[in-house]
Write a protein that holds these residues in place. Sequence first.
Motif, mmCIF file in Angstrom:
data_model
loop_
_atom_site.group_PDB
_atom_site.id
_atom_site.type_symbol
_atom_site.label_atom_id
_atom_site.label_comp_id
_atom_site.label_asym_id
_atom_site.label_seq_id
_atom_site.Cartn_x
_atom_site.Cartn_y
_atom_site.Cartn_z
ATOM 1 N N ASN B 110 0.751 -1.364 0.182
ATOM 2 C CA ASN B 110 0.154 0.052 -0.081
ATOM 3 C C ASN B 110 0.890 1.283 0.046
ATOM 4 O OD1 ASN B 110 -2.387 -1.549 -0.092
ATOM 5 N ND2 ASN B 110 -2.584 -1.443 2.264
ATOM 6 N N GLU B 111 1.707 1.273 0.762
ATOM 7 C CA GLU B 111 2.691 2.484 1.001
ATOM 8 C C GLU B 111 3.244 2.578 -0.197
ATOM 9 O OE1 GLU B 111 3.149 5.125 2.998
ATOM 10 O OE2 GLU B 111 2.080 3.977 4.351
ATOM 11 N N THR B 112 4.090 1.685 -0.917
ATOM 12 C CA THR B 112 4.712 1.601 -2.127
ATOM 13 C C THR B 112 3.795 2.337 -3.230
ATOM 14 O OG1 THR B 112 5.812 -0.391 -1.405
ATOM 15 C CG2 THR B 112 6.156 0.450 -3.743
ATOM 16 N N ARG B 113 2.452 1.877 -3.087
ATOM 17 C CA ARG B 113 1.470 2.422 -4.371
ATOM 18 C C ARG B 113 1.423 3.992 -3.859
ATOM 19 N NH1 ARG B 113 -2.690 -0.970 -3.441
ATOM 20 N NH2 ARG B 113 -3.841 0.594 -2.008
ATOM 21 N N GLU B 114 1.093 4.084 -2.611
ATOM 22 C CA GLU B 114 0.919 5.635 -2.304
ATOM 23 C C GLU B 114 2.199 6.546 -2.687
ATOM 24 O OE1 GLU B 114 -1.813 7.407 -1.540
ATOM 25 O OE2 GLU B 114 -2.753 5.350 -1.499
ATOM 26 N N TYR B 115 3.369 5.883 -2.594
ATOM 27 C CA TYR B 115 4.490 6.531 -2.988
ATOM 28 C C TYR B 115 4.538 6.913 -4.248
ATOM 29 C CZ TYR B 115 9.482 7.099 -3.873
ATOM 30 O OH TYR B 115 10.473 7.586 -4.563
ATOM 31 N N GLN B 116 4.169 5.801 -5.269
ATOM 32 C CA GLN B 116 4.248 5.922 -6.686
ATOM 33 C C GLN B 116 3.291 7.026 -7.356
ATOM 34 O OE1 GLN B 116 6.040 4.597 -8.613
ATOM 35 N NE2 GLN B 116 6.936 2.803 -7.758
ATOM 36 N N PHE B 117 1.895 7.131 -6.636
ATOM 37 C CA PHE B 117 0.792 7.998 -6.862
ATOM 38 C C PHE B 117 1.511 9.368 -6.521
ATOM 39 C CE2 PHE B 117 -3.048 5.157 -6.032
ATOM 40 C CZ PHE B 117 -2.625 4.175 -7.175
ATOM 41 N N ALA B 118 2.084 9.741 -5.407
ATOM 42 C CA ALA B 118 2.581 10.932 -5.039
ATOM 43 C C ALA B 118 3.704 11.362 -6.135
ATOM 44 C CB ALA B 118 3.137 10.892 -3.760
ATOM 45 N N LYS B 119 4.437 10.257 -6.396
ATOM 46 C CA LYS B 119 5.486 10.613 -7.647
ATOM 47 C C LYS B 119 4.954 11.011 -8.909
ATOM 48 C CE LYS B 119 9.872 8.532 -9.168
ATOM 49 N NZ LYS B 119 9.511 8.413 -10.607
ATOM 50 N N GLU B 124 3.655 15.401 -12.754
ATOM 51 C CA GLU B 124 2.744 16.013 -13.379
ATOM 52 C C GLU B 124 2.979 17.451 -13.007
ATOM 53 O OE1 GLU B 124 -1.065 15.711 -11.891
ATOM 54 O OE2 GLU B 124 -1.965 16.401 -14.029
ATOM 55 N N ALA B 125 3.132 17.752 -11.793
ATOM 56 C CA ALA B 125 3.299 19.259 -11.279
ATOM 57 C C ALA B 125 4.653 19.923 -11.803
ATOM 58 C CB ALA B 125 3.266 19.205 -9.816
ATOM 59 N N TYR B 126 5.737 18.866 -12.071
ATOM 60 C CA TYR B 126 6.888 19.286 -12.301
ATOM 61 C C TYR B 126 6.756 19.801 -14.130
ATOM 62 C CZ TYR B 126 11.791 19.126 -13.753
ATOM 63 O OH TYR B 126 13.230 19.282 -14.202
ATOM 64 N N TYR B 127 6.057 18.973 -14.681
ATOM 65 C CA TYR B 127 5.927 19.196 -16.092
ATOM 66 C C TYR B 127 5.140 20.619 -16.289
ATOM 67 C CZ TYR B 127 3.922 18.939 -20.866
ATOM 68 O OH TYR B 127 3.663 19.359 -22.084
ATOM 69 N N PHE B 128 4.192 20.658 -15.648
ATOM 70 C CA PHE B 128 3.377 21.865 -15.739
ATOM 71 C C PHE B 128 4.076 23.246 -15.410
ATOM 72 C CE2 PHE B 128 -0.246 19.146 -16.071
ATOM 73 C CZ PHE B 128 -0.680 19.463 -17.252
ATOM 74 N N TYR B 129 5.011 22.812 -14.300
ATOM 75 C CA TYR B 129 5.880 24.069 -13.812
ATOM 76 C C TYR B 129 6.664 24.380 -14.914
ATOM 77 C CZ TYR B 129 9.398 26.541 -11.349
ATOM 78 O OH TYR B 129 10.263 27.546 -11.004
ATOM 79 N N LYS B 145 2.677 22.980 -5.566
ATOM 80 C CA LYS B 145 2.240 21.392 -5.735
ATOM 81 C C LYS B 145 3.246 20.498 -5.564
ATOM 82 C CE LYS B 145 -1.383 18.657 -8.095
ATOM 83 N NZ LYS B 145 -2.116 18.812 -9.407
ATOM 84 N N LEU B 146 4.435 20.736 -6.606
ATOM 85 C CA LEU B 146 5.496 19.842 -6.683
ATOM 86 C C LEU B 146 6.290 19.598 -5.179
ATOM 87 C CD1 LEU B 146 7.547 18.120 -8.352
ATOM 88 C CD2 LEU B 146 8.863 20.459 -8.541
ATOM 89 N N GLU B 147 6.219 20.674 -4.496
ATOM 90 C CA GLU B 147 6.865 20.498 -3.216
ATOM 91 C C GLU B 147 6.144 19.806 -2.274
ATOM 92 O OE1 GLU B 147 7.610 24.714 -2.556
ATOM 93 O OE2 GLU B 147 9.330 24.844 -3.726
ATOM 94 N N ALA B 151 7.303 16.281 -0.588
ATOM 95 C CA ALA B 151 7.267 16.018 1.060
ATOM 96 C C ALA B 151 6.563 14.745 1.233
ATOM 97 C CB ALA B 151 6.594 17.351 1.605
ATOM 98 N N GLN B 152 5.223 14.640 0.353
ATOM 99 C CA GLN B 152 4.524 13.456 0.618
ATOM 100 C C GLN B 152 5.344 12.091 0.271
ATOM 101 O OE1 GLN B 152 1.492 12.394 1.142
ATOM 102 N NE2 GLN B 152 1.230 14.036 2.087
ATOM 103 N N MET B 153 6.109 12.186 -0.850
ATOM 104 C CA MET B 153 7.017 10.896 -1.327
ATOM 105 C C MET B 153 8.038 10.637 -0.151
ATOM 106 S SD MET B 153 7.743 11.865 -5.202
ATOM 107 C CE MET B 153 9.319 11.011 -5.396
ATOM 108 N N ALA B 154 8.575 11.776 0.368
ATOM 109 C CA ALA B 154 9.421 11.445 1.365
ATOM 110 C C ALA B 154 8.868 10.868 2.596
ATOM 111 C CB ALA B 154 10.194 12.841 1.948
ATOM 112 N N LYS B 155 7.748 11.152 3.060
ATOM 113 C CA LYS B 155 7.076 10.658 3.957
ATOM 114 C C LYS B 155 6.629 8.958 3.778
ATOM 115 C CE LYS B 155 2.644 10.596 5.389
ATOM 116 N NZ LYS B 155 1.187 11.024 5.000
ATOM 117 N N HIS B 156 6.212 9.009 2.492
ATOM 118 C CA HIS B 156 5.941 7.555 2.188
ATOM 119 C C HIS B 156 7.388 6.671 2.226
ATOM 120 C CE1 HIS B 156 1.799 8.026 1.691
ATOM 121 N NE2 HIS B 156 1.941 8.842 0.684
#
Lengths: 230, 873
Positions: B110-119, B124-129, B145-147, B151-156
Amino acid sequence: MNSFMKVVALAVFVAGRVVAGDVTGKVAFEGTPPKSLPLRMDADKVCKAAHKTPVRGEEVVVNANNTLKNVLVYVKGGLGNKKFDPPSKKLEFDQEGCMYKPHVLGIQTGQELEVVNSDPTLHNVHSLSKENPPFNVAQPKQGMRLTKKFDKPEVFKVKCEVHTWMSAYIGVFSHPFFAVTGDDGSFTLSKLPPGEYTIEAWHEKYGTQTAKVKVDAAGKATADFKFAAK
Amino acid sequence: VFEKRAHVPIEQRNYSTYYLVLSGLLFLGTMWAVVDEIATRRPWKHYQKDFYRAADTLIQKRIDEAASEIDSSALAEARAALQAAQDSLSGNRYRATLKEFERTAEELINETREYQFAKSRGDEAYYFYKKSVHEGNEDASQKLKLEKEEAQMAKHQDAMNALQARKDSLQAILMEYRQNVKKAQNSVADILKRVEKWEAKRARLAAAPIQIRQVMMLDYDRNPFNDPKARVDRCQTCHLGWNEDVMEDAPQPFTKHPLPELLDVHKPEVYGCTPCHRGQGAALTAGMAHGEDDHYWENPLLRGKDVWASCNECHENESVLADAPEFTKAKHLMIESGCHGCHEIKGYTDLPKIGPQLDNLAFKTSPTWVYRWVKNPKDYNPHTRMPNFKFTDTEAEAVTAYLMDVSSKSGFTLASGKGAYTGGNAQRGKALFESVGCQACHVAGEMTKVRETRGTSYDIAPELTRVGSKVNPDWIYDWVRNPRHYNPTTKMPSLRITDGEAKDLVAFLMTMKDERDIPPKTLELASATTIKKGESLIREYGCAGCHVIPGMEKEGRVSVSLSNFGRKKVEEMDFGDTKVPHTWHDWVFNKLKNSRVFATDRIVQKMPVFAFSDDEITSLRMFLLGQTKDEPDKKYVRAFDKKQQNIESGRRVAILYNCQQCHQLEKSGAYLTAIIEEAALQPPILTGEGKKVQEQWLHDFLTSPTPTGQPNSIRPWIPTRMPTFKFSEDEINRLQKYFLGLSNQEYEIRDYKAFQPDPQLLPIGKQIFTDFQCLKCHPAGNAPPKNGEVSTSDLAPNLTKARDRLKPEWIVEWLADPGKIQEGTRMPTFFPDGQSPLPDVLNGDAKKQMEAIRDYVISIGQPARTTVASKGF
C-alpha cells in the motif's frame, strides 16, 4: 503364564545373571633368572637424570616369593561367540623416566588406551601389531596424549626408537577376562560365567602355557602356572 | 471297424471323435510349446527369480542390522525434536508472526503504491511548472504542488523503509522456524541413512524386470577377413550379483565378483564378461554359455587359475600386472626358466640368455664336475634351473669334451694369480655371508629361508652347499672380489668386499663340501671325434639358447614358436604310447611334468626335463593358454604407450638383476626380508622411489652406491649392502624411467638446486626441528654426535644428504605419514591424523609446518657439490 511359572522364570533369570566365578592362581618361577643388567641411558640425559639409582630391564622380573611378574593371563577358549561391550574406562599407558608404565598391559577391543608422555623428551610409540593397523607416533613434548583403540585381539610389542631399551607389550582381548601378574605373581580373572575354559599365560621371554579350568555354579576355580628358566 | 464304417453313407459319417482327439492333441501341443518357450527353455528366468528372492532376503537382513544399530533413544529424541519443530509451525508465536508478516507486506505494498501515486502527481506538477517557465509565465502554484508531493514522497519513503525493515526481521524469525524443521529432518534422516540406503536398494531390485541382460560390442572381434565382428555377452542374465555387496558369499551364479578393483577398469557393464572369462556369450543355458556342452565352441570358460590367461590378449608386453599376481607369477616363471631360449614367445624375444657364459669354464671347475653336471644337473644341485637332458654317458662325455676344449683356449687368467688365497677365517666368513646379503640369491647349507619365502621350485642363483667340491679357492677369491672378471655378463654384483673379507668368505665357502661318495670316472676328452660329437650334440639340443658357448654364436632357437600355442588343437598333439586323456590341458601338464613322456621308440623328444612343482606347471600352462593371436580391436586395448614402454623396459632390467630378491617392487618381492626381522633394517621398498629421490642422486647411487667408501652411506647401521651392479648407462636410464613411471612422475630435467628455502619459514622450521628433537635420531653434520645429543645407535639417515637426495615435495609427504610410504619404518609421524602437536606455530597449520621443516632440512644440506656430467638424462 501363571504366577508359579513367572517365579521360576525370574529365578532362572536371576541365577543366570548372578552366578559367575573367579579364576585365581599364581605364576611360579623355577630356576635361576637371567641376570638383568642396569639399563644404560646415556644416550639421553633427560632419561639418565630421571633416575637416582640405575633401573633394570623388565624382561624377566622374578618376585621375592619366586613368582614371575608381568605375565599376561587370559581366557583363551571356552567363551564361544559371546560378545562383550568394551568398558568406557580409559586405560593409561605412560612413558615415564624413559620406561613404559605398565610394562605389560591388557585391554579390551574397543576400549580406549591413552598413551601419555610424562617425560620432557622425545618419545615415539611404535606398535608392532600385525592384526591391528600398526602405528608409530612421536610425542616430542611433555604431557602429550594420544588415544588409540584396537579392534582385533592379539598381543603385540610396543617400542621406542629414540630409546632402544624401551619396550612394552599390549594384549588386546575381545572379552574382559584377562590380568597381568604383579609383585606377588598372582592373578584373578573375575566374573567368569560357569563353564569350561582354556586359560593361557603369556610371557615375553618364556612363551605361553595353557591350563583347563571349570568354573561351576559355586563360582570358584584355580589355575596355577609354572615357568622355568631357560 | 473300417469295413463296417465303409457301409455308412458319407453324409452320415460322424467325425467328431477324430476332431475331438486331434484338437485335444493340438491343444496339448500348443500348451507344451508355450510351456517350453516360457519355462523350459528359459532357465535364466528361474535364476533371476531366485536371485531377486535371495537378494531381497539378504538386503532385509542388512536393513534389520542397520535398524538394530540405530540408537533408538537418539532416534526418538531426533523425532521428538522434529515433531516439536513442526508443531511450532502451528504454534501461536509462529502464527502471530506470520500474520504480522503478511500484514506488513500488505502495508508495504500500500505504502509503495501511495508513494508511486505521489511521484506521478509530482511529475505532473513538475511538467506543468517547467512548461510554464518555458512559456514565460511561471506558475507558482505548480511549484507549490510539486513541493507538497515531494514532501509526501519522503513521508511514504520513510514509512516504506520502516515497513521493509520490519518485514525482513519478521521473515528472519519465520526462516528460523523453517530451518529448525529442516535441521531436525536432516538429523532424523542421518540416523536412518543406512536403513534408507538399503531400503532404496531393495526397492530398486524389487522393481527390476525379468529380462535378458546383454552387453554388445559391435567391433570387439574380427572375422577371418578382418571385418569387425560383434560380440554379444549375456552372462549377466544369470550372474546378476557380480556387483552386489550382499552377494559376497552367495553361491554361483549370484556370487559377487571377488576382485572389484579389477572391474573398475574392465567394466563388465561395458565390456561384458567373456573378454576375460571366455565362454559363449550369446548362450543362455549354463552348459552352452560356459562352452563345455558345445563340443565345437573353441573358447570354453576359463576355470580356476586359467582365467588369468586372457590378460595376455591385451597385456602381452607387460611382465607385471599389479592386480593379477597369478599372471605376473607365470610370466616371471617363464622368464626365469628361460623358455625363450628355445621357443619364440611374442614380446619376449629379446631377453638375455639365462645361463652363465661358458667361455672360461675350464678355468673354473674340473672336467669330472662338468661331466656329472651335464649328465644330471640336479644331482649336484637339486634346485638348479638347468634341466636334465638325459644324456647317455658317452653323450655327456662328448659335451664335456667340447666345452672343456673350447674354454681352455680362452686365455683367462686369475687377477691375482694362483695362490692369491692365503687362508681366511671361516667363521667370520660365515657371519659376513649371513649379514651382507648373499642369501638374497644363494642358498648355502641350512640357510634356506629365502628360498622357502620365494616359494619357487628353483633358485635364481647357484646353491652353494657343495661349492667347495666344485671350484678351487683361488677361483672363488677372484670371483667374489670381481665377478665380472671371470664372466663379463654375470648378474652377480660386487658387494665391495675387502680382500680380507673375501678371504674369510672363501674360507667359509670351502667348508661347503660335497660329502657324498662319488665313484671316480675316467673321461676321454682329448679325442677329436668326441669333441666333434659334443659340438653336434650342443647344436642339436640348443645349449646356446641359455649359454654363450664359443663356436655357437650363430645358433638360433631350436624349438617351435609358442605364439599361438594356446589355440593348438588336440588333434595336432601327439600323445605317444601314453594313456593321458586327450585334452590340451592334460597334454601340456604331462609334457611339463616330464617332457619326454610322449616319446616312443620312433619319436625322439629333445626337450629337457624340468622339475617344476605342480603349481608351477599349472601356472605355466595358464601362460601357454594365453599364447594366442587373439587380439581385440585396438580401441579396447590399453595403449602400450611411451610411459608403459618405459615402465616395462626398466622392469625388465629390475627382473634381470633380481632387484626383487631384496626390494619390494610393485607389491611383490623382498624375499630377503624373511631373514631380517626388524623392518627398519630391511632393504627399502622401492615402489615410490621415483617420487622420493632426485634423478641425479639415483643415477650416482646406481652407478656407485657408496661414493664415500663406507659399506652403506645413507644408513650405515644396516649390515646388508646394496651391491654395485655395474649397470650400463642405458640400464640406469631405463631404471630411472621405471621408477619415475611407477610413481606417475614425468621424466624431465629438474633443477633441484633452484629450490630455495622460504626465508620466512626457515627460522620457524628450525624451531620446529628443535622442538621435535629431530637430532635425537638424525645426525645432521659431519662432526661426530655429541654424547647425549644424539642417540648412540645412530638410527636415522644423515640429513645433510637430504638436499642432494630427496625431492622437496616428497619430504612433506614423508613427514605427513612415514609409515604409509615405508611400512615398518622407525620414523614416527609427528602429525597423527594430520594434526600438529604445535597449535601455536603457524596457526597450527600442519601442512605449513611440514613445509617449514622441509625448508630447514634442505638448508642444512652441505653446499651444492659440483654437478656430475648428466650423462643419460
